[in-house]
Design a protein around this motif. Structure first.
Motif, PDB file in Angstrom:
ATOM      1  N   UNK A 297     -10.081  16.605  16.885  1.00  0.00           N
ATOM      2  CA  UNK A 297     -10.125  15.262  16.308  1.00  0.00           C
ATOM      3  C   UNK A 297      -9.100  14.428  17.064  1.00  0.00           C
ATOM      4  N   UNK A 298      -9.475  13.191  17.410  1.00  0.00           N
ATOM      5  CA  UNK A 298      -8.549  12.363  18.197  1.00  0.00           C
ATOM      6  C   UNK A 298      -8.046  11.152  17.415  1.00  0.00           C
ATOM      7  N   UNK A 299      -8.711  10.874  16.289  1.00  0.00           N
ATOM      8  CA  UNK A 299      -8.384   9.628  15.572  1.00  0.00           C
ATOM      9  C   UNK A 299      -8.492   9.874  14.075  1.00  0.00           C
ATOM     10  N   UNK A 300      -7.500   9.385  13.335  1.00  0.00           N
ATOM     11  CA  UNK A 300      -7.519   9.569  11.879  1.00  0.00           C
ATOM     12  C   UNK A 300      -7.633   8.191  11.231  1.00  0.00           C
ATOM     13  N   UNK A 301      -8.502   8.100  10.249  1.00  0.00           N
ATOM     14  CA  UNK A 301      -8.675   6.821   9.554  1.00  0.00           C
ATOM     15  C   UNK A 301      -8.347   7.040   8.082  1.00  0.00           C
ATOM     16  N   UNK A 302      -7.402   6.262   7.575  1.00  0.00           N
ATOM     17  CA  UNK A 302      -6.909   6.494   6.211  1.00  0.00           C
ATOM     18  C   UNK A 302      -7.206   5.266   5.342  1.00  0.00           C
ATOM     19  N   UNK A 303      -7.858   5.512   4.217  1.00  0.00           N
ATOM     20  CA  UNK A 303      -8.167   4.405   3.306  1.00  0.00           C
ATOM     21  C   UNK A 303      -7.007   4.137   2.371  1.00  0.00           C
ATOM     22  N   UNK A 304      -6.129   3.252   2.784  1.00  0.00           N
ATOM     23  CA  UNK A 304      -4.993   2.931   1.893  1.00  0.00           C
ATOM     24  C   UNK A 304      -5.385   1.769   0.974  1.00  0.00           C
ATOM     25  N   UNK A 305      -5.886   0.711   1.526  1.00  0.00           N
ATOM     26  CA  UNK A 305      -6.397  -0.498   0.854  1.00  0.00           C
ATOM     27  C   UNK A 305      -5.311  -1.433   0.328  1.00  0.00           C
ATOM     28  N   UNK A 306      -4.323  -0.917  -0.427  1.00  0.00           N
ATOM     29  CA  UNK A 306      -3.271  -1.798  -0.973  1.00  0.00           C
ATOM     30  C   UNK A 306      -2.150  -0.908  -1.504  1.00  0.00           C
ATOM     31  N   UNK A 307      -0.969  -1.501  -1.649  1.00  0.00           N
ATOM     32  CA  UNK A 307       0.101  -0.779  -2.350  1.00  0.00           C
ATOM     33  C   UNK A 307       0.426  -1.464  -3.677  1.00  0.00           C
ATOM     34  N   UNK A 308      -0.305  -2.524  -3.976  1.00  0.00           N
ATOM     35  CA  UNK A 308      -0.011  -3.299  -5.181  1.00  0.00           C
ATOM     36  C   UNK A 308      -0.563  -2.569  -6.416  1.00  0.00           C
ATOM     37  N   UNK A 309       0.313  -2.236  -7.395  1.00  0.00           N
ATOM     38  CA  UNK A 309      -0.139  -1.441  -8.543  1.00  0.00           C
ATOM     39  C   UNK A 309      -1.303  -2.078  -9.308  1.00  0.00           C
ATOM     40  N   UNK A 310      -1.296  -3.414  -9.420  1.00  0.00           N
ATOM     41  CA  UNK A 310      -2.398  -4.053 -10.171  1.00  0.00           C
ATOM     42  C   UNK A 310      -3.719  -3.909  -9.427  1.00  0.00           C
ATOM     43  N   UNK A 311      -3.643  -4.131  -8.097  1.00  0.00           N
ATOM     44  CA  UNK A 311      -4.869  -4.011  -7.295  1.00  0.00           C
ATOM     45  C   UNK A 311      -5.378  -2.564  -7.330  1.00  0.00           C
ATOM     46  N   UNK A 312      -4.425  -1.625  -7.210  1.00  0.00           N
ATOM     47  CA  UNK A 312      -4.826  -0.212  -7.188  1.00  0.00           C
ATOM     48  C   UNK A 312      -5.486   0.183  -8.508  1.00  0.00           C
ATOM     49  N   UNK A 313      -4.951  -0.360  -9.595  1.00  0.00           N
ATOM     50  CA  UNK A 313      -5.545  -0.029 -10.897  1.00  0.00           C
ATOM     51  C   UNK A 313      -6.977  -0.563 -10.972  1.00  0.00           C
TER      52      UNK A 313
END
Ligand code: SF4
Length: 361
Positions: free
Chosen positions: A109-125
């Motif tokens: 594997x040469x590339x990793x893609x990570x779905x973080x999207x946000x660190x904001x607790x309200x958005x994550x909820x």
């Protein structure tokens, strides 16, 4: 022209509220049969040609147990890879650990893609997701320890309730992460998603435009090159796989509900897991006419900041693009710009790209 390969792994440990991808909650008894069905599909449809990229997406490929992951890589070994083949693997932060990274390393594997999207607790909820900045930093540093230098993270924005300041805070944290690529997504509320059922919408159009503008300025200022309307990378780290789509080149799609474009035929596999596990791929196929291919080439190519090379377009299709499409009024209106044979969307109007494309096609 070498083709690309997309492999769909439709299993997730948790379902995000906005997601309309083809996915199911992971069940061990399905995974084994799925990998067998995938192997069978590849045996049936792969033409044996050399491929320039393999993208293992989902779903959440990192949700697989080690034993299943090893089986999946065994299946993927069937592809004849070009020496510089890009192999991307999508991960959830919580799945990243030494064992996973060693397996990815051993399987080229040469590339990793990570779905973080946000660190904001309200958005994550609202999204029904989890991300923690310190955890992200540690995990990305662990990826780098295993010599993965090509790392993408996803950012989502535009969910109702999000303010410009919330986005600024997110971007500040995103830019502290040592990554080479950032894909951004403005929320699209799709039917049959939890947010749709809960009536959660987007921010206003004006705020969304302001957010987009802020993202572009901030990421550019941080040394990321915007090469596509929503994608940013450090120089040399553009996604080879995604460029295949935007250049309207051919690619295989394997797996549940995966789409492909081979020998001028666009196809999509069944979305029924039961059928897929029973080796009934039920491919919905369409032979593309010349006009459809040209339309696709324009729709996809204009997503790229560099746009379309009209000389190459005319040679490829033996047509004059100016005679077929209403380019002149769009140039007069400064929606499009033509420079040294390259036709591209005016950077100040990228935000209304879809309406420009509609006028064009
Ligand atoms: S967004 Fe990704 S992780 Fe979330 S449910 Fe959809 S496929 Fe799974």
């Amino acid at each position: 022209m070498k083709r690309a390969v997309y492999i769909h792994v439709p299993f997730c440990k948790k379902i995000c509220s906005y997601c309309d991808f083809c996915k199911v909650l992971i069940r061990d008894e399905w995974v084994n049969s799925y990998i067998k069905a995938l192997a069978n599909e590849i045996d049936e449809y792969y033409l044996g040609d050399e491929v320039k990229s393999i993208y293992i997406g989902g779903g959440t490929p990192s949700a697989l147990k080690l034993i299943d992951l090893l089986k999946l890589f065994e299946v993927i070994r069937k592809f004849k890879r070009s020496p510089d083949c890009e192999v991307t693997f999508e991960c959830n932060l919580s799945d990243i650990n030494d064992t996973l990274l060693k397996v990815l390393r051993e399987n080229n594997v040469t590339r990793i893609s990570i779905g973080i999207e946000s660190f904001n607790p309200n958005m994550l909820e609202i999204m029904n997701r989890e991300s923690d900045f310190k955890d992200a930093l540690n995990k990305i540093n662990l990826c780098k320890y295993y010599k993965f230098n090509n790392i993408n993270i996803d950012l989502m924005y535009g969910i109702a309730g999000q303010t410009l300041n919330d986005l600024k805070e997110d971007l500040k944290l995103f830019l502290k992460l040592p990554v080479t690529h950032i894909s951004t997504y403005s929320l699209i509320v799709e039917n049959n998603t939890v947010i749709k059922l809960k009536n959660i919408g987007n921010v206003s159009e004006d705020l969304e435009a302001e957010m987009y503008d802020y993202i572009v300025r901030k990421l550019r200022g941080a040394g990321f090159n915007q090469y596509e309307v929503s994608n940013f990378s450090k120089v040399g780290y553009e996604s080879i796989h995604n460029l295949t789509y935007w250049h309207n080149e051919e690619y295989y799609g394997f797996g549940l509900n995966a789409s492909g474009f081979i020998d001028d035929v666009r196809y999509t596999n069944t979305a029924s897991l039961t059928n897929y596990l029973n080796l009934k791929y039920d491919r919905d196929s369409m032979l593309m006419t010349k006009k459809q291919k040209m339309d696709d080439e324009i729709m996809l190519g204009l997503r790229l900041v560099e746009g379309i090379n009209i000389k190459e377009f005319n040679e490829k299709y033996q047509e004059d693009i100016f005679e077929l499409y209403p380019i002149k009024p769009l140039l007069n209106n400064k929606d499009l710009i033509l420079k040294y044979d390259r036709l591209f969307i005016n950077p100040n109007k990228r935000y209304v790209m879809n309406s420009i494309l509609l006028k064009m096609i």
